[in-house]
Design an enzyme around this catalytic site. Structure first.
Site, PDB file in Angstrom:
ATOM      1  CE  LYS A 109      -1.323  -4.152   3.257  1.00 38.09           C
ATOM      2  NZ  LYS A 109      -1.733  -5.427   2.652  1.00 38.09           N
TER       3      LYS A 109
ATOM      4  CB  SER B 105      -0.866  -0.006   1.262  1.00 44.16           C
ATOM      5  OG  SER B 105      -1.456   1.261   1.451  1.00 44.16           O
TER       6      SER B 105
ATOM      7  CE1 TYR C 103      -3.594  -2.053   5.163  1.00 44.98           C
ATOM      8  CE2 TYR C 103      -2.950   0.165   4.507  1.00 44.98           C
ATOM      9  CZ  TYR C 103      -3.440  -1.087   4.182  1.00 44.98           C
ATOM     10  OH  TYR C 103      -3.771  -1.368   2.882  1.00 44.98           O
TER      11      TYR C 103
HETATM   12  N1  LIG Z   1      -8.669  -1.132  -1.700  1.00 48.37           N
HETATM   13  C1  LIG Z   1      -7.690  -0.242  -1.608  1.00 48.37           C
HETATM   14  O1  LIG Z   1      -7.866   0.960  -1.889  1.00 48.37           O
HETATM   15  C2  LIG Z   1      -6.315  -0.688  -1.204  1.00 48.37           C
HETATM   16  C3  LIG Z   1      -5.274   0.265  -1.165  1.00 48.37           C
HETATM   17  C4  LIG Z   1      -4.018  -0.134  -0.763  1.00 48.37           C
HETATM   18  C5  LIG Z   1      -3.770  -1.464  -0.461  1.00 48.37           C
HETATM   19  N2  LIG Z   1      -4.783  -2.371  -0.519  1.00 48.37           N
HETATM   20  C6  LIG Z   1      -4.479  -3.762  -0.154  1.00 48.37           C
HETATM   21  O2  LIG Z   1      -5.038  -4.628  -1.131  1.00 48.37           O
HETATM   22  C7  LIG Z   1      -5.498  -5.817  -0.505  1.00 48.37           C
HETATM   23  C8  LIG Z   1      -6.955  -6.071  -0.867  1.00 48.37           C
HETATM   24  O3  LIG Z   1      -7.708  -4.923  -0.499  1.00 48.37           O
HETATM   25  P1  LIG Z   1      -9.285  -4.912  -0.483  1.00 48.37           P
HETATM   26  O4  LIG Z   1      -9.670  -3.510  -0.714  1.00 48.37           O
HETATM   27  O5  LIG Z   1      -9.828  -6.001  -1.333  1.00 48.37           O
HETATM   28  O6  LIG Z   1      -9.542  -5.253   1.057  1.00 48.37           O
HETATM   29  P2  LIG Z   1     -10.845  -5.931   1.736  1.00 48.37           P
HETATM   30  O7  LIG Z   1     -10.801  -5.544   3.161  1.00 48.37           O
HETATM   31  O8  LIG Z   1     -12.053  -5.641   0.930  1.00 48.37           O
HETATM   32  O9  LIG Z   1     -10.522  -7.479   1.586  1.00 48.37           O
HETATM   33  C9  LIG Z   1      -9.592  -8.118   2.416  1.00 48.37           C
HETATM   34  C10 LIG Z   1     -10.109  -9.501   2.682  1.00 48.37           C
HETATM   35  O10 LIG Z   1      -9.192 -10.123   3.595  1.00 48.37           O
HETATM   36  C11 LIG Z   1      -9.974 -10.935   4.420  1.00 48.37           C
HETATM   37  N3  LIG Z   1      -9.283 -11.250   5.654  1.00 48.37           N
HETATM   38  C12 LIG Z   1      -9.061 -10.441   6.698  1.00 48.37           C
HETATM   39  N4  LIG Z   1      -8.471 -11.115   7.661  1.00 48.37           N
HETATM   40  C13 LIG Z   1      -8.296 -12.372   7.230  1.00 48.37           C
HETATM   41  C14 LIG Z   1      -7.743 -13.535   7.794  1.00 48.37           C
HETATM   42  N5  LIG Z   1      -7.262 -13.549   9.035  1.00 48.37           N
HETATM   43  N6  LIG Z   1      -7.729 -14.670   7.052  1.00 48.37           N
HETATM   44  C15 LIG Z   1      -8.258 -14.695   5.806  1.00 48.37           C
HETATM   45  N7  LIG Z   1      -8.793 -13.612   5.220  1.00 48.37           N
HETATM   46  C16 LIG Z   1      -8.820 -12.457   5.932  1.00 48.37           C
HETATM   47  C17 LIG Z   1     -11.256 -10.139   4.691  1.00 48.37           C
HETATM   48  O11 LIG Z   1     -12.301 -10.991   5.136  1.00 48.37           O
HETATM   49  C18 LIG Z   1     -11.506  -9.517   3.341  1.00 48.37           C
HETATM   50  O12 LIG Z   1     -12.407 -10.294   2.573  1.00 48.37           O
HETATM   51  C19 LIG Z   1      -5.274  -5.631   0.988  1.00 48.37           C
HETATM   52  O13 LIG Z   1      -4.088  -6.273   1.349  1.00 48.37           O
HETATM   53  C20 LIG Z   1      -5.151  -4.144   1.154  1.00 48.37           C
HETATM   54  O14 LIG Z   1      -4.333  -3.818   2.241  1.00 48.37           O
HETATM   55  C21 LIG Z   1      -6.046  -2.008  -0.890  1.00 48.37           C
END
Ligand SMILES: NC(=O)c1ccc[n+]([C@@H]2O[C@H](COP(=O)([O-])OP(=O)(O)OC[C@H]3O[C@@H](n4cnc5c(N)ncnc54)[C@H](O)[C@@H]3O)[C@@H](O)[C@H]2O)c1
Length: 321
Positions: free
Chosen positions: A154, A126, A150
């Site tokens: 990361k 991120s 967070y």
């Molecule tokens: N969406 C964004 O804008 C954004 C920006 C920067 C980084 N990211 C990174 O991209 C990745 C995906 O993001 P997203 O927006 O789909 O997030 P999200 O929160 O929608 O999805 C993350 C998923 O991880 C699952 N999860 C959490 N804890 C868990 C565990 N212990 N075991 C198994 N599953 C678990 C949750 O149930 C969820 O379905 C993440 O790593 C996030 O940090 C996203």
């Protein structure tokens, strides 16, 4: 080809899974995928043919062992505790964002040592690794000073994964994601949800009270584009990577007013009269002061943004295909 996706029931995980299933029959994709294993805490809906869904935590060694019970070729590691939730619950963030990432790296190492078949480990990092405040512009040399737990978690994941790569235990591709839009309206702890809400609500003809000022600036990418970039990361040969295995992805730099203007260009000028702006100091500090961004390493490696804001607005709300 065994592909494993953690966090597969999340916002990006669902879009990636759909694309993997559709592309599996197309030339040039990750085809042929013989086995697709999805891991998340829960899944909704009926079983999907050819897909193995493991409900459980990546913090549970039994779940990780089952995910690796046949050798994994590509791992998309998306599961994480989001920024707001990790800030409120430090222990949960540490356990999942840090320890469970470490456990997945260890499972990958065990596979590489036992079979000389290293996992292509695609890590969803991120822009939170940069922290705030940011300098007048950001590029690949900008110091990393995370200001949320967070972001710190990361960054540690990136560094650990690079060391596993250096040792030959994984083939690493870490991508730092900007704000990905447009997330469905569930509240799952993302502090940045307003960036999705503004696109979805205004595009649907509803009013929107933006919690940050009109001149607040951010970095954005649509969810179909980030899926393109994840697939590119998995498929690109080592020769295309250049010196690094960690890329800040290219993103569109936009003020909220510019984003609203793009929504009006796509959905009509009435949009302009349906938005009001507030001023939430904490949101503005973390998500509203992004300077211009240069990403030469990611550009050279073939990663891309959405081109322009109207295109981002159109793609952000595309149904998942
Ligand atoms: N969406 C964004 O804008 C954004 C920006 C920067 C980084 N990211 C990174 O991209 C990745 C995906 O993001 P997203 O927006 O789909 O997030 P999200 O929160 O929608 O999805 C993350 C998923 O991880 C699952 N999860 C959490 N804890 C868990 C565990 N212990 N075991 C198994 N599953 C678990 C949750 O149930 C969820 O379905 C993440 O790593 C996030 O940090 C996203």
């Amino acid at each position: 080809m065994h592909v494993l996706v953690t966090g597969a029931n999340g916002f990006i995980g669902r879009a990636l899974t759909r694309r993997l299933l559709n592309d599996a029959v197309k030339p040039g994709g990750l085809a042929p995928i013989d086995r697709l294993t999805l891991v998340d805490l829960n899944f909704e809906g009926p079983d999907i043919p050819r897909v193995r869904r493991l409900s459980g935590s990546i913090g549970d060694p039994a779940v990780v062992a089952r995910a690796f019970d046949t050798p994994v070729d590509v791992l998309f590691h998306l599961a994480s505790i989001p920024g707001g939730a990790a800030e409120q619950n430090f222990d949960l963030g540490r356990q999942i964002n840090l320890n469970a990432t470490f456990d997945l790296l260890e499972a990958s190492r065990a596979q590489a040592v036992g079979s000389e078949r290293p996992v292509t480990f695609v890590f969803a990092s991120s822009i939170a690794v940069l922290g705030s405040p940011l300098p007048a512009w950001v590029d690949d040399a900008t110091p990393l000073r995370p200001t949320l737990s967070y972001g710190a978690q990361k960054l540690i994941g990136e560094v650990m994964a690079e060391d596993y790569h250096r040792r030959g235990w994984i083939r690493l591709r870490s991508v730092r994601l900007p704000g990905i839009v447009a997330r469905p309206p569930q509240r799952t702890g993302q502090l940045s949800a307003f960036m999705s809400d503004i696109i979805r609500e205004l595009s649907a003809g509803r009013p929107f009270a933006c919690p940050v000022a009109a001149d607040s600036t951010t970095w954005l990418m649509s969810v179909p584009r980030v899926v393109d970039n994840f697939l590119h990361a998995a498929l690109m040969p080592a020769s295309a990577c250049g010196e690094t295995r960690v890329w800040t992805l290219p993103a569109l730099h936009s003020s909220m007013a510019q984003l609203v203007a793009a929504i009006a260009e796509v959905h009509g000028s009435e949009v302009l009269g349906r938005v009001s702006y507030g001023s939430n100091p904490s949101l503005e500090a973390n998500f509203g002061r992004y300077p211009p961004l240069r990403t030469p390493a990611a550009d050279a490696a073939g990663f891309a943004h959405d081109g322009d804001l109207p295109n981002l607005v159109r793609r952000a709300l595309e149904p998942l295909t």
